[in-house]
Design a protein around this motif. Structure first.
Motif, short mmCIF file in Angstrom:
data_model
loop_
_atom_site.label_atom_id
_atom_site.label_comp_id
_atom_site.label_asym_id
_atom_site.label_seq_id
_atom_site.Cartn_x
_atom_site.Cartn_y
_atom_site.Cartn_z
N TRP A 19 38.09 51.19 50.56
CA TRP A 19 37.81 50.66 49.23
C TRP A 19 38.91 49.72 48.79
O TRP A 19 40.08 49.96 49.08
CB TRP A 19 37.69 51.81 48.23
N VAL A 20 38.53 48.65 48.12
CA VAL A 20 39.49 47.67 47.60
C VAL A 20 39.36 47.57 46.08
O VAL A 20 38.36 47.99 45.50
CB VAL A 20 39.30 46.27 48.24
N ASN A 21 40.39 47.00 45.46
CA ASN A 21 40.48 46.97 44.00
C ASN A 21 39.86 45.74 43.34
O ASN A 21 40.31 45.29 42.30
CB ASN A 21 41.95 47.06 43.57
N VAL A 22 38.80 45.21 43.91
CA VAL A 22 38.06 44.11 43.28
C VAL A 22 36.59 44.50 43.17
O VAL A 22 36.07 45.24 44.01
CB VAL A 22 38.21 42.77 44.05
N GLY A 23 35.95 44.01 42.13
CA GLY A 23 34.55 44.33 41.92
C GLY A 23 33.84 43.26 41.13
O GLY A 23 34.33 42.12 41.00
N SER A 24 32.71 43.61 40.56
CA SER A 24 31.89 42.64 39.84
C SER A 24 32.60 42.06 38.62
O SER A 24 32.32 40.93 38.23
CB SER A 24 30.56 43.27 39.43
N GLU A 25 33.50 42.80 38.01
CA GLU A 25 34.25 42.28 36.87
C GLU A 25 35.12 41.08 37.27
O GLU A 25 35.40 40.22 36.45
CB GLU A 25 35.13 43.36 36.25
#
Length: 74
Positions: A19-25
Motif C-alpha cells: 500500500w502507498v500513501n496516495v489516493g483519489s484525493e
C-alpha cells in the motif's frame, strides 16, 4: 507522475502487493487523474507493478512478481 511512500506491506503477501500513501484525493490537488486503477508504478526506469485499488488516501500496488498480474507492455 506522483511520488509515493510505502505505508504497509504484509508479510503474508510480500511478493504480491503493498500500500502507498496516495489516493483519489491526490487527483483533486493535481486537478487531473494521476492515481487510477491500472496506472503503472515505476522505480527509476523499471516497472514494479500497477495500481489495482484506489482509496481516498491510499492505493494498493499489485507487484509484477504476483503470478495473478498480467501487465500489458509495448
Amino acid at each position: 507522475a506522483r511520488p509515493a511512500k510505502v505505508i504497509f506491506r504484509s508479510v503474508d503477501s510480500w511478493n504480491q502487493s503493498f500500500w502507498v500513501n496516495v489516493g483519489s484525493e491526490d487527483n483533486v490537488v493535481k486537478e487531473r487523474q494521476v492515481v487510477a486503477k491500472n496506472s503503472p508504478v515505476v522505480w527509476g526506469t523499471s516497472l514494479i507493478g500497477v495500481i489495482d485499488y484506489v482509496g481516498k488516501h491510499q492505493s494498493r500496488v499489485r507487484l509484477v512478481t504476483d503470478s495473478r498480474l498480467n501487465p500489458s507492455v509495448r
